[in-house]
Design a protein around this motif. Structure first.
Motif, PDB file in Angstrom:
ATOM      1  N   ARG A  84      36.961  41.169  30.181  1.00 55.57           N
ATOM      2  CA  ARG A  84      37.448  40.548  31.416  1.00 55.57           C
ATOM      3  C   ARG A  84      38.772  41.165  31.851  1.00 55.57           C
ATOM      4  N   ASP A  87      38.033  44.688  33.228  1.00 52.25           N
ATOM      5  CA  ASP A  87      37.395  44.582  34.530  1.00 52.25           C
ATOM      6  C   ASP A  87      38.411  44.245  35.619  1.00 52.25           C
ATOM      7  N   ARG A  92      37.096  45.617  39.212  1.00 48.31           N
ATOM      8  CA  ARG A  92      35.704  45.167  39.180  1.00 48.31           C
ATOM      9  C   ARG A  92      35.694  43.639  39.164  1.00 48.31           C
ATOM     10  N   ARG A  95      33.751  39.290  34.908  1.00 47.47           N
ATOM     11  CA  ARG A  95      32.561  38.626  34.366  1.00 47.47           C
ATOM     12  C   ARG A  95      32.956  37.274  33.776  1.00 47.47           C
TER      13      ARG A  95
END
Length: 96
Positions: A84, A87, A92, A95
């Motif tokens: 996480r 990301d 991004r 998640r």
């Protein structure tokens, strides 16, 4: 680690309400968290001494929850946190 070890033995813990301990306590619910300081600590000790049934209840619950904990589960939580973080740093979608 001491909080989890106490819980795994069915021993109710009394610990200061600080972030690392609070995280363990939220999962275990096997003891009491107190504001850091001698007065709150003494009051919690008195509470458990005056109410041994509470200590038995907390200790039993902590033991039951601790029995479900595994190193594989702990590794999965750490891996999830790393993914996480990476990301979010690379733009991004994070998640769950």
């Amino acid at each position: 680690l001491a909080v989890t070890e106490a819980a795994s033995r069915g021993t109710p813990y009394i610990a200061y309400d600080i972030p690392a301990v609070r995280e363990q306590h939220e999962q275990l619910q096997g003891g009491l968290l107190v504001v850091p300081g001698p007065h709150a600590l003494a009051a919690a000790i008195e509470q458990l001494l005056e109410h041994p049934d509470l200590g038995d209840q907390l200790g039993g619950h902590g033991r039951d929850v601790a029995a479900t904990m595994t190193w594989a589960g702990a590794a999965a939580v750490v891996e999830q946190a790393i993914v996480r973080t990476l990301d979010s740093r690379h733009g991004r979608a994070v998640r769950p």
